[in-house]
Write an enzyme that holds these catalytic residues in place. Structure first.
Site, PDB file in Angstrom:
ATOM      1  N   LYS A 185     -93.198  74.518  79.370  1.00 41.45           N
ATOM      2  CA  LYS A 185     -91.972  73.883  79.879  1.00 41.45           C
ATOM      3  C   LYS A 185     -92.197  73.035  81.133  1.00 41.45           C
ATOM      4  O   LYS A 185     -91.365  72.992  82.034  1.00 41.45           O
ATOM      5  CB  LYS A 185     -90.889  74.938  80.132  1.00 41.45           C
ATOM      6  CG  LYS A 185     -90.412  75.617  78.858  1.00 41.45           C
ATOM      7  CD  LYS A 185     -89.356  76.663  79.096  1.00 41.45           C
ATOM      8  CE  LYS A 185     -89.908  77.961  79.547  1.00 41.45           C
ATOM      9  NZ  LYS A 185     -88.943  79.069  79.500  1.00 41.45           N
ATOM     10  N   ASP A 221     -86.886  86.277  79.104  1.00 38.65           N
ATOM     11  CA  ASP A 221     -85.448  86.054  78.908  1.00 38.65           C
ATOM     12  C   ASP A 221     -84.960  86.583  77.566  1.00 38.65           C
ATOM     13  O   ASP A 221     -83.788  86.950  77.432  1.00 38.65           O
ATOM     14  CB  ASP A 221     -85.074  84.575  79.063  1.00 38.65           C
ATOM     15  CG  ASP A 221     -85.948  83.637  78.249  1.00 38.65           C
ATOM     16  OD1 ASP A 221     -86.854  84.118  77.541  1.00 38.65           O
ATOM     17  OD2 ASP A 221     -85.732  82.415  78.333  1.00 38.65           O
TER      18      ASP A 221
END
Length: 485
Positions: A185, A221
């Site tokens: 990312k 997450d």
């Protein structure tokens, strides 16, 4: 998709309350045949998805096995989270959520009668820190933590329990010890890969000498999504993120997780698949397009996270832009005219895809997006073609996620499972939920029932709940594993 803080207060209602079919009726008859032909490579048949599922199932089983894990592309990291919230958690807990260009610090208070209160603040990770030294990253995080603690008048001398969501590939060897496998990312901080990120955070906090933090658990997450949804629905056994990145975790039997060396008196443990790396060994080559290859080659991590790069919000808008540019260069769009904005890598945000597919009438949103991209006075046929391109990219993304979920559902073989889902693509795209439900049903065993539950802040609330459960479980009488649910 959009990740701006102001969007978070405008979330649509629960999907069960929505009429998904409402809105603009897109007329595919306006789409030119040559555009449909060129977009065929973006549409996946059930036969292609079934082949993918077989390969992914094999990769997951390889990742779970001690002998084959080192060579497995899908790592299936054991999280060491074995207990769900049970309602007895009490007190104040901090959460740190790092998973992208912004990170959050949260203060969560749990009390009697399901009392829940949350305060949070968003901090930015400057670009130079995202690709700088690891010590600079963790010093910045510690500084923001200290500012938050001071702002909320918390006792800086008392060790506050903290759950740390770290949404990058992590090899855990305990609930509070995890080594970064690789950055994703857009991050590429030096001195962090193969290091224990909990230790790096603790060292940064120690260097400040002004706050005391007790890191009670580190998690991904996806794990936070399971914890957050399980707080309300104990049937939650899968967590999936479709946002800036894409990943999934699920509840696995301890005997199947051969690398697990924790408490084997409890029957289950959450496994973080890290399925974003699926296909890095070439298993996706048959369905990857020239646009996928270009995105991969020009990324910060070429050759890595190929499955994620075909799905997530970090790449979806760029895939659409590459298709548009390619077809315009062939004089199949905009009479061959392209603006400088449309030629600029990264300029077509994934939020534009959602906006275009949210059109209610007369291509108003499409025209607005194209205008912002410097394309003025496109024809209605151009608008229809752009809308179709967006739909093909979105549909492929949703169907790839569905195939992955079907693999987990079929492997677990539980007759009823709630899937916790979070991420900006899933939250804000108008049809993603519907596409996922329809395709997952087609690919899952007929006797398995499932439902998708929108997570309420899994990466934040879920992290605090991991800390809360860890503190709760210091009292043996309050422990409660998955088996009791």
């Amino acid at each position: 998709m959009r990740t701006k803080p102001e969007m978070m207060g405008q979330l649509r209602p629960a999907f069960s309350e929505l009429n998904i079919s409402e809105g603009f009726e897109f007329d595919t008859e306006m789409v030119t045949n040559e555009i449909k032909e060129d977009c065929k490579s973006l549409l996946l048949s059930n036969e292609q998805l079934t082949t993918l599922m077989k390969d992914m199932d094999g990769a997951i089983r390889k990742g779970l096995a001690k002998d084959t894990n080192p060579s497995s592309i899908v790592k299936c990291y054991v999280t060491y989270v074995q207990d769900l919230p049970n309602g007895t958690e009490r007190g104040k807990f901090l959460a740190l959520d790092l998973g992208g260009t912004n990170f959050r610090v949260l203060l969560i208070e749990l009390g009697e009668n399901n009392y829940f209160h949350m305060d949070s603040e968003i901090f930015k990770v400057p670009t130079h820190i995202q690709t700088g030294k690891g010590t600079e990253l963790f010093d910045h995080i510690a500084k923001c933590l200290a500012e938050f603690i001071k702002k909320h008048n918390l006792d800086s001398k008392m060790a506050l329990p903290l759950g740390f969501t770290f949404s990058f590939p992590l090899r855990q060897v305990g609930l509070t010890k995890g080594y970064l496998n690789s950055w994703t990312k857009g991050f590429n901080c030096s001195g962090v890969v193969d290091e224990d990120v909990v230790r790096l955070l603790k060292d940064a906090i120690k260097r400040r000498k002004d706050v005391e933090i007790d890191v009670c658990g580190i998690l991904n997450d996806t794990t936070g999504t399971i914890m957050s949804c399980a707080w309300k629905n104990p049937n939650t056994k899968i967590g999936v993120i479709v946002g800036t990145g894409c990943n999934a975790c699920y509840v696995e039997k301890v005997e199947n997780a051969e690398l697990f060396d924790g408490d084997k008196t409890k029957p289950h443990v959450i496994v973080n698949t890290e399925w974003g790396a699926f296909g890095d060994d070439g298993k996706l080559d048959a369905i990857r397009t020239k646009y996928d290859r270009e995105i991969d080659e020009k990324s910060l991590n070429p050759g890595q996270q190929r499955f994620e790069k075909m799905i997530s919000g970090m790449y979806m808008g760029e895939i659409v832009r590459l298709v548009i540019v390619d077809l315009a260069n062939q004089n199949k769009l905009f009479e061959g005219r392209l603006s400088e904005q449309m030629k600029t890598p990264g300029a077509f945000g994934t939020s534009y895809v959602s906006d275009i597919e949210s059109d209610k009438a007369n291509y108003r949103e499409t025209l607005k997006v194209l205008s912002e991209m410097g394309i003025n006075d496109p024809s209605l046929v151009d608008c229809a073609n752009v809308r179709y391109i967006c739909e093909c990219v979105s549909k492929r993304s949703a169907h790839l996620v569905s195939a992955g979920l079907a693999v987990l559902l079929n492997k677990m073989d539980e007759k009823s499972v709630t899937i916790g889902v979070d991420g900006s693509v899933y939250r804000f795209h108008p049809y993603f939920h519907k596409l996922m439900v329809e395709k997952t049903k087609q690919l899952t065993k007929s006797d398995i029932k499932f439902d998708l539950m929108l997570s309420e802040d899994g990466s934040g609330r879920g992290a605090a709940l991991v800390a809360a459960v860890a503190v709760r479980d210091e009292l043996p009488s309050m422990t409660n594993g998955f088996s009791a649910k």
